[in-house]
Design a protein around this motif. Structure first.
Motif, PDB file in Angstrom:
ATOM      1  N   GLU A  74      80.597  92.959  34.911  1.00 18.34           N
ATOM      2  CA  GLU A  74      81.228  94.107  34.243  1.00 18.34           C
ATOM      3  C   GLU A  74      80.339  94.647  33.127  1.00 18.34           C
ATOM      4  O   GLU A  74      80.178  95.871  32.986  1.00 18.34           O
ATOM      5  CB  GLU A  74      82.590  93.709  33.683  1.00 18.34           C
ATOM      6  N   ARG A  75      79.728  93.761  32.361  1.00 12.82           N
ATOM      7  CA  ARG A  75      78.852  94.207  31.263  1.00 12.82           C
ATOM      8  C   ARG A  75      77.607  94.897  31.814  1.00 12.82           C
ATOM      9  O   ARG A  75      77.172  95.941  31.303  1.00 12.82           O
ATOM     10  CB  ARG A  75      78.457  93.014  30.385  1.00 12.82           C
ATOM     11  N   ALA A  77      77.268  96.414  34.711  1.00 11.92           N
ATOM     12  CA  ALA A  77      77.644  97.688  35.293  1.00 11.92           C
ATOM     13  C   ALA A  77      77.865  98.734  34.212  1.00 11.92           C
ATOM     14  O   ALA A  77      77.415  99.891  34.335  1.00 11.92           O
ATOM     15  CB  ALA A  77      78.907  97.527  36.138  1.00 11.92           C
ATOM     16  N   ALA A  78      78.537  98.347  33.130  1.00 19.40           N
ATOM     17  CA  ALA A  78      78.759  99.286  32.029  1.00 19.40           C
ATOM     18  C   ALA A  78      77.438  99.717  31.403  1.00 19.40           C
ATOM     19  O   ALA A  78      77.268 100.880  31.003  1.00 19.40           O
ATOM     20  CB  ALA A  78      79.667  98.646  30.977  1.00 19.40           C
ATOM     21  N   GLY A  81      75.964 102.559  33.202  1.00 17.83           N
ATOM     22  CA  GLY A  81      76.810 103.742  33.306  1.00 17.83           C
ATOM     23  C   GLY A  81      77.682 103.749  34.546  1.00 17.83           C
ATOM     24  O   GLY A  81      78.170 104.822  34.951  1.00 17.83           O
ATOM     25  N   VAL A  83      81.067 102.252  36.879  1.00 20.14           N
ATOM     26  CA  VAL A  83      82.449 101.809  36.694  1.00 20.14           C
ATOM     27  C   VAL A  83      82.688 100.585  37.570  1.00 20.14           C
ATOM     28  O   VAL A  83      82.422 100.610  38.771  1.00 20.14           O
ATOM     29  CB  VAL A  83      83.442 102.922  37.070  1.00 20.14           C
ATOM     30  N   ASP A  85      85.417  97.419  38.700  1.00 19.01           N
ATOM     31  CA  ASP A  85      86.819  96.999  38.726  1.00 19.01           C
ATOM     32  C   ASP A  85      86.928  95.727  39.550  1.00 19.01           C
ATOM     33  O   ASP A  85      86.219  95.567  40.558  1.00 19.01           O
ATOM     34  CB  ASP A  85      87.700  98.079  39.329  1.00 19.01           C
ATOM     35  N   ASP A 113      91.018 103.203  37.470  1.00 15.14           N
ATOM     36  CA  ASP A 113      90.189 104.337  37.848  1.00 15.14           C
ATOM     37  C   ASP A 113      90.685 104.874  39.195  1.00 15.14           C
ATOM     38  O   ASP A 113      90.664 104.161  40.188  1.00 15.14           O
ATOM     39  CB  ASP A 113      88.730 103.901  37.963  1.00 15.14           C
ATOM     40  N   VAL A 198      82.049  98.375  42.431  1.00 15.21           N
ATOM     41  CA  VAL A 198      81.290  99.149  41.442  1.00 15.21           C
ATOM     42  C   VAL A 198      81.055 100.550  41.983  1.00 15.21           C
ATOM     43  O   VAL A 198      80.564 100.718  43.114  1.00 15.21           O
ATOM     44  CB  VAL A 198      79.938  98.473  41.131  1.00 15.21           C
ATOM     45  N   THR A 200      79.022 104.001  41.194  1.00 14.16           N
ATOM     46  CA  THR A 200      77.873 104.468  40.420  1.00 14.16           C
ATOM     47  C   THR A 200      77.788 105.987  40.456  1.00 14.16           C
ATOM     48  O   THR A 200      78.231 106.632  41.409  1.00 14.16           O
ATOM     49  CB  THR A 200      76.569 103.881  40.974  1.00 14.16           C
TER      50      THR A 200
END
Length: 388
Positions: A74-75, A77-78, A81, A83, A85, A113, A198, A200
């Motif tokens: 998660e980190r 991916a963030a 930029g 998303v 889940d 999302d 993910v 993108t």
């Protein structure tokens, strides 16, 4: 002998009814099994693909994801930029107004999302924040859950209270009784992550390379992951197909008994006719060939009708399930030429093989048998309804 053969088939048509039905059932069973199985596979494939729609990448093995790998993914991916889940599941106690829905109620995740959300909301709205929930329409109907109800998920000190904000369409793949966001589900100690999807906005390849550096789990494109899951899930359908084929084998075995018995009785009743053919000059080989051609003719016609009946039954069963079940995931029927051809050939082979021994006894008929006195034939007076 051709004239005799055609006359025999016309004369003894009613006596072949039992053999016809036996072969048709065996052949039709195999084809109907293939039709229903193909519809189930295509429907499942479509539902698996829908569950990961909107995702460019999926992180996780075929059988789940280590929980310790969720946060790093998660980190990462963030940081790119993207998303991310989590898709996860837990089996725990869920209560409403002190009434339990069951000790092992299934609770899964719903994405905040919209692009990654796999559920279809049929009433209300999708959760927009932690503490909100969707309920499967089957569960809502069975337990009379309505929008606005409050559910308590978990036991002892790990309880979480959520508010029902919507009702979700029933599904087969990744289905659950209650859907909550991952932050809510992750508070439960028995929550198990299945995968991280993910989405993108840039280059999926670059994001995938970054994710691969922070996790030991495989990082695959959405298409690769869906294909792998479909193969895994289809193994279960293959097992069901094999089980159904056992019933088809039983039907085939019964067909062998019925066919052998039918030809044995039929040739016994025709002893005088066959002996008369020998008296007028027919050789043993001609008589043997004639009766075996009869069995082949019966086999071809019965197998062809069995194919037609099986195709009709397969399409009919799929249509009936769709009409009677709003949660059906049956897709399009895709009959396999191998199954259809195999069923047809199998019906022919089974019929000819079952009739082989009775036809061998035909050549033992002595021409003198035609000269022996015989009792009057016992005629069957069964009506059309009884024969049917």
């Amino acid at each position: 002998m051709r004239t005799v053969l055609r006359a025999s088939l016309r004369t003894h048509t009613r006596r072949y009814v039992a053999a016809f039905v036996a072969v048709m059932v065996a052949v039709g069973f195999v084809i109907a099994t293939n039709a229903v199985g193909s519809a189930a596979r295509s429907g499942l494939s479509a539902e698996v693909e829908h569950a990961y729609r909107g995702a460019d990448l999926v992180v996780g093995a075929d059988y789940g994801l280590d929980r310790s790998q969720v946060a790093p993914v998660e980190r990462a991916a963030a940081g790119q930029g993207a998303v991310a889940d989590v898709i996860g599941t837990a089996f725990t106690t869920v209560t409403r107004d002190g009434t339990s829905l069951g000790p092992d109620t299934s609770v899964s995740t719903v994405s905040l999302d919209p692009a990654l959300r796999r559920q279809t909301v049929v009433s209300g709205q999708a959760p927009a924040a932690d503490g909100q929930a969707l309920v499967d329409q089957r569960t809502a109907r069975a337990d009379r859950i309505r929008i606005g109800d409050r559910l308590v998920i978990g036991t002892d000190g790990d309880r979480r209270t959520v508010t029902v904000v919507g009702i979700a369409k029933a599904t087969t793949y990744l289905s659950a009784d209650v859907y909550v966001p991952w932050p809510t589900l992750s508070a439960l100690p028995d929550a198990l992550p299945d995968a991280v999807v993910v989405g993108t906005s840039g280059d999926p390849t670059a994001v995938g390379a970054t994710l691969s550096k922070v996790t030991e789990e495989p990082v695959r494109t959405q298409g690769e992951y869906v294909d792998a899951r479909v193969v895994t899930l289809n193994q279960g359908f293959d097992a069901i197909g094999i089980l159904l084929l056992l019933f088809a084998t039983v039907a085939g075995f019964v067909a062998v008994l019925v066919i052998a018995n039918t030809f044995t009785i039929l040739f016994a009743q025709r002893t005088r006719d066959l002996a008369l053919l020998r008296c007028v000059g027919a050789t043993r080989q001609q008589v043997l060939r004639s009766v075996r051609v009869e069995s082949v003719a019966v086999a071809l016609l019965a197998s062809a009708l069995g194919v037609v009946a099986g195709v009709g039954a397969g399409y009919g069963i799929v249509a009936a399930v769709r009409a009677l079940s709003d949660a059906s995931t049956l897709g399009a029927v895709a009959l396999s030429p191998l199954w259809v051809g195999g069923a047809f050939v199998g019906g022919v082979v089974v019929t000819v093989a079952a009739a082989w021994l009775p036809t061998r006894r035909v050549v033992r008929v002595s021409p003198l048998a035609a000269l022996r006195p015989h009792d009057a034939d016992v005629l069957s007076r069964a009506g059309a309804a009884r024969v049917g």
